[in-house]
Design a protein around this motif. Sequence first.
Motif, short mmCIF file in Angstrom:
data_model
loop_
_atom_site.label_atom_id
_atom_site.label_comp_id
_atom_site.label_asym_id
_atom_site.label_seq_id
_atom_site.Cartn_x
_atom_site.Cartn_y
_atom_site.Cartn_z
N HIS A 139 99.88 -43.09 13.15
CA HIS A 139 98.97 -41.97 13.39
C HIS A 139 99.60 -40.72 12.78
O HIS A 139 100.71 -40.33 13.15
N ASP A 140 98.90 -40.12 11.83
CA ASP A 140 99.40 -38.93 11.14
C ASP A 140 98.83 -37.68 11.80
O ASP A 140 97.62 -37.59 12.08
N MET A 141 99.72 -36.72 12.04
CA MET A 141 99.32 -35.41 12.59
C MET A 141 99.84 -34.33 11.67
O MET A 141 101.05 -34.26 11.40
N GLU A 142 98.93 -33.51 11.19
CA GLU A 142 99.28 -32.46 10.24
C GLU A 142 99.11 -31.09 10.89
O GLU A 142 98.09 -30.80 11.51
N LEU A 143 100.14 -30.27 10.76
CA LEU A 143 100.12 -28.91 11.31
C LEU A 143 100.96 -28.02 10.41
O LEU A 143 102.12 -28.34 10.12
N PHE A 144 100.37 -26.94 9.95
CA PHE A 144 101.03 -25.98 9.06
C PHE A 144 101.56 -26.67 7.80
O PHE A 144 102.65 -26.36 7.30
N GLY A 145 100.78 -27.63 7.30
CA GLY A 145 101.18 -28.31 6.08
C GLY A 145 102.23 -29.38 6.26
O GLY A 145 102.65 -30.00 5.28
N ASP A 146 102.67 -29.60 7.49
CA ASP A 146 103.70 -30.61 7.77
C ASP A 146 103.04 -31.82 8.42
O ASP A 146 102.28 -31.68 9.39
N VAL A 147 103.32 -33.01 7.90
CA VAL A 147 102.75 -34.25 8.41
C VAL A 147 103.78 -34.95 9.28
O VAL A 147 104.91 -35.22 8.83
N ARG A 148 103.41 -35.23 10.50
CA ARG A 148 104.29 -35.93 11.44
C ARG A 148 103.64 -37.24 11.84
O ARG A 148 102.45 -37.29 12.17
N VAL A 149 104.42 -38.32 11.78
CA VAL A 149 103.93 -39.66 12.06
C VAL A 149 104.35 -40.05 13.47
O VAL A 149 105.53 -39.98 13.82
N ASP A 150 103.37 -40.44 14.26
CA ASP A 150 103.62 -40.91 15.62
C ASP A 150 103.04 -42.31 15.75
O ASP A 150 101.83 -42.50 15.81
N ASN A 151 103.92 -43.32 15.77
CA ASN A 151 103.47 -44.71 15.85
C ASN A 151 102.99 -45.11 17.23
O ASN A 151 102.43 -46.20 17.39
N TYR A 152 103.23 -44.26 18.22
CA TYR A 152 102.83 -44.61 19.59
C TYR A 152 101.82 -43.62 20.14
O TYR A 152 101.70 -43.46 21.36
N TYR A 153 101.10 -42.97 19.29
CA TYR A 153 100.09 -42.01 19.74
C TYR A 153 98.98 -42.71 20.51
O TYR A 153 98.31 -42.10 21.34
N TRP A 154 98.77 -44.00 20.22
CA TRP A 154 97.69 -44.72 20.88
C TRP A 154 97.94 -44.88 22.39
O TRP A 154 97.02 -45.18 23.16
#
Length: 687
Positions: free
Chosen positions: A62-77
Motif C-alpha cells: 500500500h503506497d502513501m504519498e505525502l509532500f512528494g514522498d512515497v511511503r510503503v506500508d505492507n500492513y495497512y490492510w
Amino acid sequence: MVESCVGRPLFLVLGSACVAATRAKLSIRFRSKVSSVFSLRAMAKTTPSQSPSPPTPKKLRHDMELFGDVRVDNYYWLRDDSRSNPELLSYLHEENAYTDSVMSGTKQLEDHIYTEIRGRIKEDGISAPMRRGSYFYYRRNLEGKEYVQHCRCYVPTSGAPTSVYDTMPTGPDAPSEHIILDENVKALEHAYYSIGAFKVSPNNKLVAYAEDTKGDEIYTVYVIDAESGMLVGKPLVGAITSYLEWAGDDALVYITMDEILRPDKVWLHELGTNQLDNSCLYHENDETFSLDLQASESKKYLFIASESKITRFVFYLDTSKPENGLVVLTSRVTGIDTSASHRGNHFFIKRRSDECFNSELLACPVENISATTVLLPHRPSIKLQDIQLFTDHLAVHERENGLPRITVYHLPAVGEPLERLQGGHAVEFVDPVYSVDPLESEFESGVLRFSYSSMRTPPSVYDYDMDTGVSVLKKIETILGGTHLPFKLQTTSRNERVGPYVPPGNKESCNREAGDSMSRVEEVMQKMLEKFDTTDQNLKETRTELSVIGQKINAHEVSIELLERQFSQLSAIVNTRQLGMLPNNTIQNLKNDGHCIAFTTHEGKQIIDPPMPSDVERVVEIDGDEIEVTEETKNAIEKEAEIAQKVIPMPRPPPPFPQRLVQKAEEGKYRRFITILKQFSIDVLLI
C-alpha cells in the motif's frame, strides 16, 4: 472502579503482579493476602509444552504519498475503523488464540492478582452528591457489577442559600432515588462499553450522553428524557468525540474528527432536526491544530478553542443565541496560549506567553473584548493553573514550591468595574505534602468543591465555604485489605521553616502549642545543620590528608622496588659460587661420623662441636660456667658417660639433592629479608 480492570491488556495485568510482589515484600501499607513471593512465582511457572506457531499476517503493498514522498506500508490492510473486515477479524482471533495458548500457564496467577485487586475495592457506594437546582446528582456502584448507575434525587429548594452543611436526605422518609441510566444494562449488549460524556440540560429535563461500544473513542450521542429514559430524536453518529455541551435546553454543540482522528469541526444540532441539517460552526484546516469544547460556569457561553503545542486561541458562543455562530475572543498568535471563562458582564482570560510563562489573569467586558484589565499579573515563582468563577467569588488554582494551593478572592458586584485582585486568602490544608484538584461546583453559591488526597489521606471530596473558611468532608474513599499507619508527613528544607504536624481533628488545640514548639524545633534544626556543616568540613580535610598519605606511600613503593632490583644485582655480584656448590666457609668433617665439627651462622659466628669428655679432665663447663669436679660429681659424670657410650647412634643417611635444600633455605632467608625491608621507609641516595 472495577471496570478499569476489565478488558485490560494482559501486560498491564502482569505489571500488577510486580506491584503485588513488591508490596508483599515490603508489607508497609498493606498486609498482602499472598503468603509469599515464591507462591506467586510458583503460580507463574508454565509447564513445558509445545507452543503453536504464531500467526503471520500477509503482506499487501500500500503506497502513501505525502509532500512528494512515497511511503510503503505492507500492513495497512490491518487498519479497519469499522471493525467489519472478516479477514482482519479472523487474523485478530488467531492472534488472541495464540496469546491464550502461550500464556495459559499464568492463568492461575492472573486470576489470583485480579481477585486481590478486586478485594481492595469497595464495590458498593455512591459518589459525593452534586446539587443542580432541585436535584442531587450522583453515581452509584453495585457490588459485583462492573459499571455505574447514573442517579438523581429530587429535593425541593427551601429558598435558603447553599451551605457546606447541605446533605442529600437519606432514610425511609427520604425522597425516592431515580435511576437515569444504568450502564450495567446497556453493557449487556456489547463486548465493550464506555460513556465518555453525561450532560444534563440546564432545565434538568433531558440528558445527552456519548457512548462508545468498540473502544476506538468514536462515540454515538443519545438524548433521553431524564424521567422516563425514552430516546429523544435520533442518535448522532459519525466520527464524534466526547466533547459535548448543551447550548440552552434545545440544542447541542459537538465536535467531530477527520480521517486521522483529529478533532477538526464544531457542529450545532437542534433537537428534532435531522443530523444532515446540522450547521458547522467552525472547521480547523490546519492539521497541527485540534479543537476542544467547554462550557462556562455560568452556562451562558460555550468556549471553543483551537490549540497546538504552544498556541491556543478561543471562540465563544452565546447559548441564548446559538444561531449567531462563533465570535473570536482571543486571536491566533504563535506562542500565545489562552483559555476563557465568564461571569456577569466580563470574560476572564488566562494568558500564557514566553514572557509570562507562569500565566497571567485578564478580564474584559463582554461588549468590548479589547479593553483588558490585568487582575493577576505574572509571577515568576507562582504558576497559575486554573480558575473557577462564582457569582461573588473567584477561586484561583496555583502552584508554588511544587505544592498546589487554592486562593479565594471576593469579586465586586456584577456591573461594577474590575480592578487588580487583592486581599485573597488561601485554603488551609493539614498535610505538608498533598494533592488537590478542582471539581464541579455550583456557580450561584459560595461553596467551592475540590478533591484532596495525601500519603496518609485517601482521595476525599470537600466543600469549602469561601466566606467563613470552613471545610466539610463530603466523601472519602474506603481502602480495604490494609492497615492505615498513623505516620506523620513532614517537609525538610534548609531554607524554610519546618512546622509540626497537625492532626485533622486537633487543629485548634495544636495551634496553641505550635507557636511554643516552633522556636525549639528551629533551634534544634539550626544546631543539627551546624554540626552537619562542621562534619562536612572535617570530612573534606580528612580526605585531603589521606590523599597526601596515599601519594607518599606510592612514592615509597617505587623506592622499595628500586632497592630490590639493586640488592638483587649486588647479590649476583658478591655470590660468585655456582648453583649446587657448598659455601666457601664450610669445612670438611674430619671424623666422618655424620656430625659437624664446625659451622658458621648467618651473623658470621663460628661454633665448634666440643669433643666428648675424657677421664683425665678435671674441669667441666655447664651453661658456660667452669666448675671443679669433685669425687661425687666425677662418679655421676662417669655414669652418664657410660650410659651415653652404650647408646649407639642411628646412622643418618645424607639428604637427596642437598644443593636444592640449600638453595631453598637461602631463598627463604632472602624473602624474609625483603619482607622486613618493606616495613621500613629508607631514603637512599643512588649515584
